[in-house]
Design an enzyme around this catalytic site. Structure first.
Site, PDB file in Angstrom:
ATOM      1  N   CYS A  60     -20.312  -6.090  15.587  1.00  0.00           N
ATOM      2  CA  CYS A  60     -21.429  -5.072  15.101  1.00  0.00           C
ATOM      3  C   CYS A  60     -21.154  -4.115  16.317  1.00  0.00           C
ATOM      4  O   CYS A  60     -21.607  -2.891  15.913  1.00  0.00           O
ATOM      5  CB  CYS A  60     -22.750  -5.646  15.274  1.00  0.00           C
TER       6      CYS A  60
ATOM      7  N   ARG B 147       0.763  -1.041  -0.027  1.00  0.00           N
ATOM      8  CA  ARG B 147      -0.132  -0.063   0.013  1.00  0.00           C
ATOM      9  C   ARG B 147       0.716   1.200   0.020  1.00  0.00           C
ATOM     10  O   ARG B 147       0.085   2.256  -0.153  1.00  0.00           O
ATOM     11  CB  ARG B 147      -0.973  -0.132   1.237  1.00  0.00           C
TER      12      ARG B 147
ATOM     13  N   CYS C 292     -27.211  -1.280   8.095  1.00  0.00           N
ATOM     14  CA  CYS C 292     -27.190  -2.739   7.795  1.00  0.00           C
ATOM     15  C   CYS C 292     -28.533  -3.632   8.165  1.00  0.00           C
ATOM     16  O   CYS C 292     -28.918  -3.656   9.266  1.00  0.00           O
ATOM     17  CB  CYS C 292     -26.157  -3.514   8.872  1.00  0.00           C
TER      18      CYS C 292
ATOM     19  N   GLU D 256      -1.790  -9.612  -4.379  1.00  0.00           N
ATOM     20  CA  GLU D 256      -3.074 -10.232  -4.559  1.00  0.00           C
ATOM     21  C   GLU D 256      -2.870 -11.855  -4.868  1.00  0.00           C
ATOM     22  O   GLU D 256      -3.692 -12.663  -4.135  1.00  0.00           O
ATOM     23  CB  GLU D 256      -3.757  -9.651  -5.981  1.00  0.00           C
TER      24      GLU D 256
ATOM     25  N   GLY E 277       2.162 -23.028  -0.551  1.00  0.00           N
ATOM     26  CA  GLY E 277       1.070 -24.328  -1.386  1.00  0.00           C
ATOM     27  C   GLY E 277       0.543 -23.472  -2.716  1.00  0.00           C
ATOM     28  O   GLY E 277       0.945 -22.441  -3.198  1.00  0.00           O
TER      29      GLY E 277
ATOM     30  N   ASP F  57     -14.199 -10.742  -3.159  1.00  0.00           N
ATOM     31  CA  ASP F  57     -13.388 -11.747  -2.485  1.00  0.00           C
ATOM     32  C   ASP F  57     -14.396 -12.229  -1.286  1.00  0.00           C
ATOM     33  O   ASP F  57     -15.745 -11.649  -1.326  1.00  0.00           O
ATOM     34  CB  ASP F  57     -12.185 -11.349  -2.083  1.00  0.00           C
TER      35      ASP F  57
ATOM     36  N   TYR G 206     -11.692 -11.965 -10.108  1.00  0.00           N
ATOM     37  CA  TYR G 206     -11.512 -11.101  -8.855  1.00  0.00           C
ATOM     38  C   TYR G 206     -10.136 -10.533  -8.753  1.00  0.00           C
ATOM     39  O   TYR G 206     -10.145  -9.303  -8.655  1.00  0.00           O
ATOM     40  CB  TYR G 206     -11.671 -12.357  -7.512  1.00  0.00           C
TER      41      TYR G 206
ATOM     42  N   CYS H 178     -16.563  -6.584  10.042  1.00  0.00           N
ATOM     43  CA  CYS H 178     -17.677  -7.573   9.526  1.00  0.00           C
ATOM     44  C   CYS H 178     -17.000  -8.734   9.244  1.00  0.00           C
ATOM     45  O   CYS H 178     -17.096  -9.552   8.350  1.00  0.00           O
ATOM     46  CB  CYS H 178     -18.456  -6.983   8.440  1.00  0.00           C
TER      47      CYS H 178
ATOM     48  N   CYS I 203     -19.416  -1.139  14.990  1.00  0.00           N
ATOM     49  CA  CYS I 203     -19.303  -0.957  13.606  1.00  0.00           C
ATOM     50  C   CYS I 203     -20.052   0.235  13.287  1.00  0.00           C
ATOM     51  O   CYS I 203     -20.941   0.615  14.009  1.00  0.00           O
ATOM     52  CB  CYS I 203     -20.252  -2.247  13.040  1.00  0.00           C
TER      53      CYS I 203
ATOM     54  N   GLN J 231      -5.817 -17.562  -0.398  1.00  0.00           N
ATOM     55  CA  GLN J 231      -5.407 -18.802   0.620  1.00  0.00           C
ATOM     56  C   GLN J 231      -4.165 -18.673   1.481  1.00  0.00           C
ATOM     57  O   GLN J 231      -3.665 -19.733   1.986  1.00  0.00           O
ATOM     58  CB  GLN J 231      -5.258 -20.167  -0.265  1.00  0.00           C
TER      59      GLN J 231
HETATM   60 FE1  SF4 Z   1     -21.410  -6.163   9.675  1.00  0.00          FE
HETATM   61 FE2  SF4 Z   1     -23.601  -5.243   9.866  1.00  0.00          FE
HETATM   62 FE3  SF4 Z   1     -22.584  -6.036  11.769  1.00  0.00          FE
HETATM   63 FE4  SF4 Z   1     -21.747  -3.949  10.721  1.00  0.00          FE
HETATM   64  S1  SF4 Z   1     -23.573  -4.047  11.652  1.00  0.00           S
HETATM   65  S2  SF4 Z   1     -20.435  -5.595  11.406  1.00  0.00           S
HETATM   66  S3  SF4 Z   1     -22.028  -4.556   8.445  1.00  0.00           S
HETATM   67  S4  SF4 Z   1     -23.317  -7.435  10.372  1.00  0.00           S
END
Ligand code: SF4
Length: 378
Positions: A201, A28, A210, A40, A84, A141, A123, A195, A204, A45
């Site tokens: 959550c 990066r 969500c 990438e 691998g 992914d 991908y 997530c 988040c 894996q």
């Molecule tokens: Fe994932 Fe939704 Fe939980 Fe946020 S609120 S971590 S987007 S499941």
């Protein structure tokens, strides 16, 4: 259900989160196309921490497309050893040769040209095109599948239609203009850090957007498909010793371990003991009559849906037929003969255990080789 009118808010929150929380990964620092491509492929894996160490060693050894295109295959596979899925390393070299021949050594910047490179699927092409060139193409992914399935409450298996198509559409539609690089990475990084399989959550920033969180079913998304059946396989392999040296062979270019060096052996068939399989396999593969001296160890190895138990033995020649007693090119000792034929290999060596380190091997054979270097062979 989300409407596109909510997309700008979602984009803004994710981009701000990425800016504040992205990991300082080595590729990066510049988003240089060659480094992006290697990262990438390597990270498929492979866990991130291991991937970073391999990436840095690889870039030191092969700093650009040209050095990979011209590399000796043994050196390439040795640098890859432990990751691998060795076809990835061979594909990197094939792609580097295409870039040299068709693009003057410059990594192509068009999505279709990137997708044409050996070993590059949709991908990876999306990841390279968006990360290195900021092209507005999605890269989906496992992390992205999980995040989008939860945010948009996609209630069918994500690897199959219609969910697969829906996720691809969303991943395309969500890319903010001119910010594909940051947004695609934000989505993947968010899946890796917040997530996650067990979603965090409570930490988040997207809870208000969500759908599965609102419904209290975040842990039920994404919907998994049918689980692949795990296959248990017993394989016997043996270390044939003669005057302190051991025999290894280089596998034919036809399977997942093509080009790597190994101790001969193979699957234990129904009704056989591993010892019997050992004697049969050595006869079939190199036409050496061997006898089992003692068990050495058992090594467990997982590969995709296979769970392999490698039964390892010390072997000796059962007798040394006159037809085999001539000196081999690899060893001047009459006790280290050349096989009459190599049925599963393209080359062989008789080596002292301390010499095995420079020959690329599959992981379970490397463990066996490491064990040998701690023993005192006679
Ligand atoms: Fe994932 Fe939704 Fe939980 Fe946020 S609120 S971590 S987007 S499941």
């Amino acid at each position: 259900m989300h409407t596109p009118s909510l997309f700008p808010r979602l984009q803004k929150i994710l981009l701000l989160w990425f800016d504040a929380h992205k990991r300082p990964l080595p590729w990066r620092s510049t988003y240089e196309p060659y480094a992006t491509w290697i990262a990438e492929i390597m990270l498929q894996q492979t866990q991130m921490e291991r991937g970073v160490a391999y990436f840095e060693r690889w870039m030191h050894r092969f700093p650009d497309v040209r050095s990979v295109a011209l590399a000796d295959e043994n050196a390439l596979l040795t640098a890859w050893e432990g990751l691998g899925y060795y076809r990835r390393a061979r594909n990197i070299q094939a792609a580097a040769q295409v870039i040299m021949a068709q693009h003057g050594g410059m990594f192509p910047s068009q999505f279709s040209d990137i997708l044409d490179l050996p070993g590059v699927g949709p991908y990876t092409a999306g990841a390279i095109a968006s990360t290195a060139f900021n092209l507005p193409v999605p890269c989906v992914d496992g992390n992205v599948e999980r995040v989008l399935a939860r945010l948009f409450d996609i209630d069918s298996p994500v690897k199959a239609q219609p969910a697969k198509g829906r996720i691809h559409e969303l991943a395309s539609a969500l890319i903010p203009q001119g910010q594909a690089r940051a947004f695609n990475q934000a989505l993947m990084e968010f899946g890796a850090l917040v997530c996650r399989k067990k979603p965090l959550c409570a930490a988040c920033p997207l809870t208000t957007l969500c759908e599965s969180y609102r419904l209290g079913i975040a842990n039920e998304r994404p919907v998994a498909g049918k689980r692949a059946t795990i296959k248990l396989i017993d394989v016997a392999t043996g270390v044939l010793e003669s005057e302190g040296r051991v025999f290894i062979q280089r596998r034919k270019d036809k399977d997942v371990w093509a080009g790597l060096w190994e101790f001969p052996g193979g699957c234990v068939e129904a009704g056989e003991t591993p010892e019997q399989a050992m004697v049969r396999e050595w006869q079939e593969e190199v036409e050496f009559p061997v006898t089992v001296v003692a068990p050495l160890t058992r090594i467990k190895h997982s590969y995709t849906t296979y769970r392999i138990t490698l039964h390892c033995f010390r072997l000796a020649f059962a007798n040394l037929p006159a037809s085999l007693s001539g000196n081999s090119a690899a060893c001047s000792l009459a006790a280290c003969p050349a096989p009459k034929a190599l049925h599963e290999a393209t080359d062989f060596r008789w080596l002292f255990p301390e010499e095995l380190g420079t020959f690329p091997m599959p992981a379970p054979h490397r463990k066996l080789a490491d064990l040998l270097s701690t023993l005192h062979l006679k």
